[in-house]
Each structure stands twice: as C-alpha cells, then as structure tokens.
Scaffold this motif. Sequence first.
Motif, PDB file in Angstrom:
ATOM      1  N   LEU B  40       0.699  -1.373  -0.162  1.00  0.00           N
ATOM      2  CA  LEU B  40      -0.090   0.032  -0.161  1.00  0.00           C
ATOM      3  C   LEU B  40       0.839   1.198   0.067  1.00  0.00           C
ATOM      4  CD1 LEU B  40      -3.032  -0.930   2.447  1.00  0.00           C
ATOM      5  CD2 LEU B  40      -2.962  -0.700  -0.140  1.00  0.00           C
ATOM      6  N   ALA B  41       1.974   1.217   0.763  1.00  0.00           N
ATOM      7  CA  ALA B  41       2.800   2.172   0.688  1.00  0.00           C
ATOM      8  C   ALA B  41       3.324   2.690  -0.655  1.00  0.00           C
ATOM      9  CB  ALA B  41       4.124   1.990   1.655  1.00  0.00           C
ATOM     10  N   ALA B  42       3.932   1.681  -1.480  1.00  0.00           N
ATOM     11  CA  ALA B  42       4.525   1.973  -2.794  1.00  0.00           C
ATOM     12  C   ALA B  42       3.451   2.531  -3.680  1.00  0.00           C
ATOM     13  CB  ALA B  42       4.762   0.763  -3.312  1.00  0.00           C
ATOM     14  N   VAL B  43       2.176   2.079  -3.466  1.00  0.00           N
ATOM     15  CA  VAL B  43       0.972   2.645  -4.402  1.00  0.00           C
ATOM     16  C   VAL B  43       0.384   3.898  -3.869  1.00  0.00           C
ATOM     17  CG1 VAL B  43      -1.510   2.028  -5.145  1.00  0.00           C
ATOM     18  CG2 VAL B  43      -0.085   0.156  -4.692  1.00  0.00           C
ATOM     19  N   ALA B  44       0.560   4.171  -2.603  1.00  0.00           N
ATOM     20  CA  ALA B  44       0.364   5.622  -2.152  1.00  0.00           C
ATOM     21  C   ALA B  44       1.224   6.686  -2.769  1.00  0.00           C
ATOM     22  CB  ALA B  44       0.442   5.813  -0.614  1.00  0.00           C
ATOM     23  N   GLU B  45       2.363   6.016  -2.661  1.00  0.00           N
ATOM     24  CA  GLU B  45       3.578   7.072  -3.176  1.00  0.00           C
ATOM     25  C   GLU B  45       3.374   7.399  -4.525  1.00  0.00           C
ATOM     26  OE1 GLU B  45       7.306   5.396  -2.584  1.00  0.00           O
ATOM     27  OE2 GLU B  45       8.322   7.094  -3.465  1.00  0.00           O
ATOM     28  N   ARG B  46       3.143   6.302  -5.347  1.00  0.00           N
ATOM     29  CA  ARG B  46       2.746   6.688  -6.568  1.00  0.00           C
ATOM     30  C   ARG B  46       1.791   7.526  -7.148  1.00  0.00           C
ATOM     31  NH1 ARG B  46       4.762   2.372 -11.337  1.00  0.00           N
ATOM     32  NH2 ARG B  46       6.208   2.330  -9.621  1.00  0.00           N
ATOM     33  N   VAL B  47       0.831   7.602  -6.267  1.00  0.00           N
ATOM     34  CA  VAL B  47      -0.292   8.717  -6.691  1.00  0.00           C
ATOM     35  C   VAL B  47      -0.239   9.830  -5.648  1.00  0.00           C
ATOM     36  CG1 VAL B  47      -1.896   6.841  -7.634  1.00  0.00           C
ATOM     37  CG2 VAL B  47      -2.119   7.429  -5.023  1.00  0.00           C
ATOM     38  N   GLY B  48       0.811  10.074  -5.169  1.00  0.00           N
ATOM     39  CA  GLY B  48       0.986  11.249  -4.217  1.00  0.00           C
ATOM     40  C   GLY B  48       0.119  11.534  -3.240  1.00  0.00           C
ATOM     41  N   LEU B  49      -0.413  10.297  -2.227  1.00  0.00           N
ATOM     42  CA  LEU B  49      -1.009  10.171  -1.222  1.00  0.00           C
ATOM     43  C   LEU B  49      -0.367   9.550  -0.133  1.00  0.00           C
ATOM     44  CD1 LEU B  49      -4.475   8.484  -2.283  1.00  0.00           C
ATOM     45  CD2 LEU B  49      -4.049  10.868  -1.312  1.00  0.00           C
ATOM     46  N   THR B  50      -0.544   9.844   1.062  1.00  0.00           N
ATOM     47  CA  THR B  50       0.008   9.405   1.971  1.00  0.00           C
ATOM     48  C   THR B  50      -0.844   7.911   2.359  1.00  0.00           C
ATOM     49  OG1 THR B  50      -1.565  10.123   3.709  1.00  0.00           O
ATOM     50  CG2 THR B  50       0.338  11.371   3.648  1.00  0.00           C
ATOM     51  N   GLN B  51      -0.134   7.110   3.042  1.00  0.00           N
ATOM     52  CA  GLN B  51      -0.722   5.719   3.226  1.00  0.00           C
ATOM     53  C   GLN B  51      -2.096   5.997   4.068  1.00  0.00           C
ATOM     54  OE1 GLN B  51       1.952   2.722   4.507  1.00  0.00           O
ATOM     55  NE2 GLN B  51       0.469   1.110   4.691  1.00  0.00           N
ATOM     56  N   GLN B  52      -2.286   6.694   4.834  1.00  0.00           N
ATOM     57  CA  GLN B  52      -3.482   7.121   5.534  1.00  0.00           C
ATOM     58  C   GLN B  52      -4.539   7.570   4.690  1.00  0.00           C
ATOM     59  OE1 GLN B  52      -3.484   6.002   8.584  1.00  0.00           O
ATOM     60  NE2 GLN B  52      -5.640   6.282   8.677  1.00  0.00           N
ATOM     61  N   LEU B  54      -4.560   6.809   1.317  1.00  0.00           N
ATOM     62  CA  LEU B  54      -4.993   5.663   0.527  1.00  0.00           C
ATOM     63  C   LEU B  54      -6.175   4.769   1.031  1.00  0.00           C
ATOM     64  CD1 LEU B  54      -4.388   4.372  -2.060  1.00  0.00           C
ATOM     65  CD2 LEU B  54      -2.851   2.704  -0.938  1.00  0.00           C
ATOM     66  N   LEU B  55      -5.921   4.621   2.438  1.00  0.00           N
ATOM     67  CA  LEU B  55      -6.759   3.793   3.276  1.00  0.00           C
ATOM     68  C   LEU B  55      -8.419   4.344   3.357  1.00  0.00           C
ATOM     69  CD1 LEU B  55      -4.655   2.881   6.402  1.00  0.00           C
ATOM     70  CD2 LEU B  55      -5.077   1.545   4.340  1.00  0.00           C
ATOM     71  N   HIS B  56      -8.656   5.728   3.031  1.00  0.00           N
ATOM     72  CA  HIS B  56      -9.679   6.288   2.663  1.00  0.00           C
ATOM     73  C   HIS B  56     -10.524   5.834   1.595  1.00  0.00           C
ATOM     74  CE1 HIS B  56     -12.784   9.141   2.465  1.00  0.00           C
ATOM     75  NE2 HIS B  56     -12.478   9.383   1.143  1.00  0.00           N
ATOM     76  N   TYR B  57      -9.468   5.321   0.529  1.00  0.00           N
ATOM     77  CA  TYR B  57     -10.370   4.604  -0.569  1.00  0.00           C
ATOM     78  C   TYR B  57     -10.281   3.293  -0.530  1.00  0.00           C
ATOM     79  CZ  TYR B  57      -9.790   9.504  -2.584  1.00  0.00           C
ATOM     80  OH  TYR B  57      -9.803  10.684  -2.668  1.00  0.00           O
ATOM     81  N   PHE B  58      -9.289   2.498  -0.090  1.00  0.00           N
ATOM     82  CA  PHE B  58      -9.091   1.077  -0.040  1.00  0.00           C
ATOM     83  C   PHE B  58      -8.526   0.761   1.316  1.00  0.00           C
ATOM     84  CE2 PHE B  58      -8.789   2.051  -4.406  1.00  0.00           C
ATOM     85  CZ  PHE B  58      -9.832   1.296  -5.143  1.00  0.00           C
ATOM     86  N   PRO B  59      -9.482   0.318   2.203  1.00  0.00           N
ATOM     87  CA  PRO B  59      -9.077  -0.088   3.730  1.00  0.00           C
ATOM     88  C   PRO B  59      -8.055  -1.031   3.941  1.00  0.00           C
ATOM     89  CG  PRO B  59     -11.371  -0.966   3.189  1.00  0.00           C
ATOM     90  CD  PRO B  59     -10.765  -0.127   1.908  1.00  0.00           C
ATOM     91  N   THR B  60      -7.793  -1.915   2.888  1.00  0.00           N
ATOM     92  CA  THR B  60      -6.885  -3.063   2.926  1.00  0.00           C
ATOM     93  C   THR B  60      -6.275  -3.348   1.746  1.00  0.00           C
ATOM     94  OG1 THR B  60      -8.419  -4.751   2.674  1.00  0.00           O
ATOM     95  CG2 THR B  60      -8.157  -4.295   4.900  1.00  0.00           C
ATOM     96  N   LYS B  61      -5.112  -3.783   1.681  1.00  0.00           N
ATOM     97  CA  LYS B  61      -4.290  -4.320   0.683  1.00  0.00           C
ATOM     98  C   LYS B  61      -5.168  -5.361  -0.137  1.00  0.00           C
ATOM     99  CE  LYS B  61      -0.305  -6.618  -1.562  1.00  0.00           C
ATOM    100  NZ  LYS B  61       0.959  -7.085  -1.154  1.00  0.00           N
ATOM    101  N   ASP B  62      -5.972  -6.113   0.654  1.00  0.00           N
ATOM    102  CA  ASP B  62      -7.015  -7.344  -0.203  1.00  0.00           C
ATOM    103  C   ASP B  62      -7.944  -6.231  -0.939  1.00  0.00           C
ATOM    104  OD1 ASP B  62      -5.537  -9.615   0.460  1.00  0.00           O
ATOM    105  OD2 ASP B  62      -6.583  -9.700   2.406  1.00  0.00           O
ATOM    106  N   ALA B  63      -8.279  -5.439  -0.277  1.00  0.00           N
ATOM    107  CA  ALA B  63      -9.596  -4.724  -0.988  1.00  0.00           C
ATOM    108  C   ALA B  63      -9.056  -4.042  -2.385  1.00  0.00           C
ATOM    109  CB  ALA B  63     -10.133  -3.624   0.068  1.00  0.00           C
ATOM    110  N   LEU B  64      -7.833  -3.376  -2.216  1.00  0.00           N
ATOM    111  CA  LEU B  64      -7.263  -2.661  -3.382  1.00  0.00           C
ATOM    112  C   LEU B  64      -6.946  -3.799  -4.468  1.00  0.00           C
ATOM    113  CD1 LEU B  64      -6.032  -0.631  -5.133  1.00  0.00           C
ATOM    114  CD2 LEU B  64      -4.064  -0.637  -3.666  1.00  0.00           C
ATOM    115  N   LEU B  65      -6.527  -5.104  -4.194  1.00  0.00           N
ATOM    116  CA  LEU B  65      -6.133  -6.177  -5.047  1.00  0.00           C
ATOM    117  C   LEU B  65      -7.613  -6.699  -5.789  1.00  0.00           C
ATOM    118  CD1 LEU B  65      -3.462  -8.493  -3.171  1.00  0.00           C
ATOM    119  CD2 LEU B  65      -3.201  -6.538  -5.112  1.00  0.00           C
ATOM    120  N   VAL B  66      -8.670  -6.622  -5.001  1.00  0.00           N
ATOM    121  CA  VAL B  66      -9.729  -7.159  -5.609  1.00  0.00           C
ATOM    122  C   VAL B  66     -10.475  -6.209  -6.652  1.00  0.00           C
ATOM    123  CG1 VAL B  66     -12.526  -7.367  -5.077  1.00  0.00           C
ATOM    124  CG2 VAL B  66     -10.585  -8.474  -3.647  1.00  0.00           C
TER     125      VAL B  66
END
Lengths: 195, 195
Positions: B40-52, B54-66
């Motif tokens: 999640l940290a790597a994805v957040a960095e790529r879109v210019g978000l903090t990890q926190q 990113l969690l607003h949009y996808f609460p877990t890594k599994d949710a993002l992967l789905v």
Amino acid sequence: MGMPYGDVMNARVRGEERRAEIVGAALEVIAERGYRGASLAAVAERVGLTQQGLLHYFPTKDALLVAVLQERDRWDAVPDTQWRVDLLASLVEYNAMRPAIIQTFSALLGESVTEDHPARGYFTERYARVRASMAAVLRAEYGDRLPNGLTPERTAPLLVAVMDGLQYQWLLDPETVDMPGAFRDFLRLLGEPAD
Amino acid sequence: MGMPYGDVMNARVRGEERRAEIVGAALEVIAERGYRGASLAAVAERVGLTQQGLLHYFPTKDALLVAVLQERDRWDAVPDTQWRVDLLASLVEYNAMRPAIIQTFSALLGESVTEDHPARGYFTERYARVRASMAAVLRAEYGDRLPNGLTPERTAPLLVAVMDGLQYQWLLDPETVDMPGAFRDFLRLLGEPAD
C-alpha cells in the motif's frame, strides 16, 4: 568429544518421531480449525511444547504446512504400477470428504507463486513428479496416444490442472460445484466410457 | 445543511476518478514488483497520497487487489454474443504475456478459500458468472451437446478449471509448462479441430 554413535542415532530417531508427532497434530488442528485457525501456538499446545520449542522443529508456519502436505503425499502415494485412471476418480471423491487438507493445499499453492515463497520449491517439484506419474498412468491405460490423439505427456498437465482448478471452485461454492462429478466428466473427455 | 446537489455529484465523480487512478497505479506497481512487492505504501507514493490517505479509498491491501482484478475483468470482457471458443485460446496466449496480473489473481484466489477472507465473495461470484458465460460460448459453438456428449453446462467448470490450474503450473515453472499450448490441447479434447 561428541556423543557416542548409538546416542546420536537415538537422538535422531527421537527428533524424527517428534517431528512426525507435530505434523500429525498440525493435521488435526487444520481439520478442526481450518487453514487460518491452525496457528503454531495451537499446534504447540497440542503436543505439549512451548511455541519456542516447536520452532526448533519447524521454523515457520509455512515450513510446518509443507511438511503436512508432504506427509499427505506419502499417504496418498500409490505405486506407479498400481495406478489406474479410474482410481483418480476415487481420489477426487476421497478429497471431497476432507475439505480442510484440500483448503490447506489450495491456499499454500496460491501463496507459493509469490516471490521467494518457502513453499515454491515443494510445489514446483511436486508438479514435475505428479505430471510424470500421471503420464505413466495414461500410457498404461491408453498406450502412446489417447483416443483423442494427444500423447500421455501432453494430457498429464491438463489432468493435474483440472484437479487443482476444480478444487478452488468447489472450496468456494461446495453446494454448486460437484467436484467428483465434474472430474468424471473430464475422464469421459479423455475417452473413458460413460457410467 | 448538506452540500448542494451539484457539489455532491462532483465530489462523487472526483472520488471515483481518484479510485480509478489508484487502481491503475496498483496495476503498475504489481507489474514492476510482483504481488508481494506491491505494498500500500508503494501505491500511495505513486499517486501522491499518504498511506493514511490511501486507506480512505481502500481500507486493506486485499480490497485494493480485488479492485484491480475487477478492473481487469472489465477490460477483458467480451460481449457474450462476440465470444468464440478460439478466442479463449487467444486470451490464454495473452495471459502468458502478463505474469504479474496472473500471479496476483492466482495468489489471491488461493487466499480466498481460507475462512472469512475478504476476496471470497469476489471469486465465488466471478466463478458463477464465468461458468455461465463459458456455457453460453460452448452452446453457441456446439449446440446442446459437445462432440463428446457433455452439455455446455457440464463442460464449463472443466474449461475454467483447466485455465486456472494451468496458471499455477506455468507460474511455478514457465520454462517447462507451455500454458497456451496445453490449453489448445484441451480445446482439442472438446472437439476443436487440431491446427
């Protein structure tokens, strides 16, 4: 001064017995609580070890699960000369009665395709061995060509793929997916007579 | 006082755009670093978000992967009237060129069979949908019975199982397993002419 030879042997045998006991306990815990519920702590408790003591035998949960699957491979093993294609249908029927070990196999297989996973070697070697074994079964039954024209070697990966792939569909939706029936359908595709 | 209707709509559209952007970034990170490297940290960095953030949009890594797999389903979708059995061979050929997303699918499928996994609903529904879709493709090609006598509905789970099962064998040992070739062999079993 090391231990005398007899003591070394005894220590080794005791170590192997202890490992076998832990693997058996792990299988029980998996059957009762499923893949996620089977923690090292739960297995340690069942064999009367501390979690630290268990780590002496199996350094990670993955290592213990691989040992469980290897033990299952040994139990399921049929001498190559004894295999018949219709026995495979019985194996799938049998698997449908033991969802916990099938779940463990399927979950660990999924993890094993990720980078540097400790179970990767086990599954890669197992597939090579199982494909070769299935090709030998098909050759004994059909000779160098199946009724559809494929060789045993080209059919073996399909046979293995159907078994594994059906397990996922069945684990996710056991009410809808008749795993043994679907596998018998696949054997019909290979040229087995319909029942 | 809530936001005026236009502003509510704009906020919703912006939220959906942001989600789509995150899913696209996740796909890139997976392609570069694989399933395990896609944090999640790597994805957040790529879109210019903090990890926190990113969690607003996808609460877990599994949710993002789905969400990534759902987006892939949308891209791969072919209208049911356009599907042909030989297009499936092209799809498998295409899949062999994109191991990272196939690895993600296969790893998450494995996890999904464990208790209460968040991806379980996605895969269960996807299988029901894909089996129905494959049965329709087979019926359009072969009518109510395939050359081997099976109905489209009984053949569909086998078709899906072979695709999924071959992916595991191929991901573990791409040098040994010719996934597209093996899948074409399976289509021959169904009654497709040899090439």
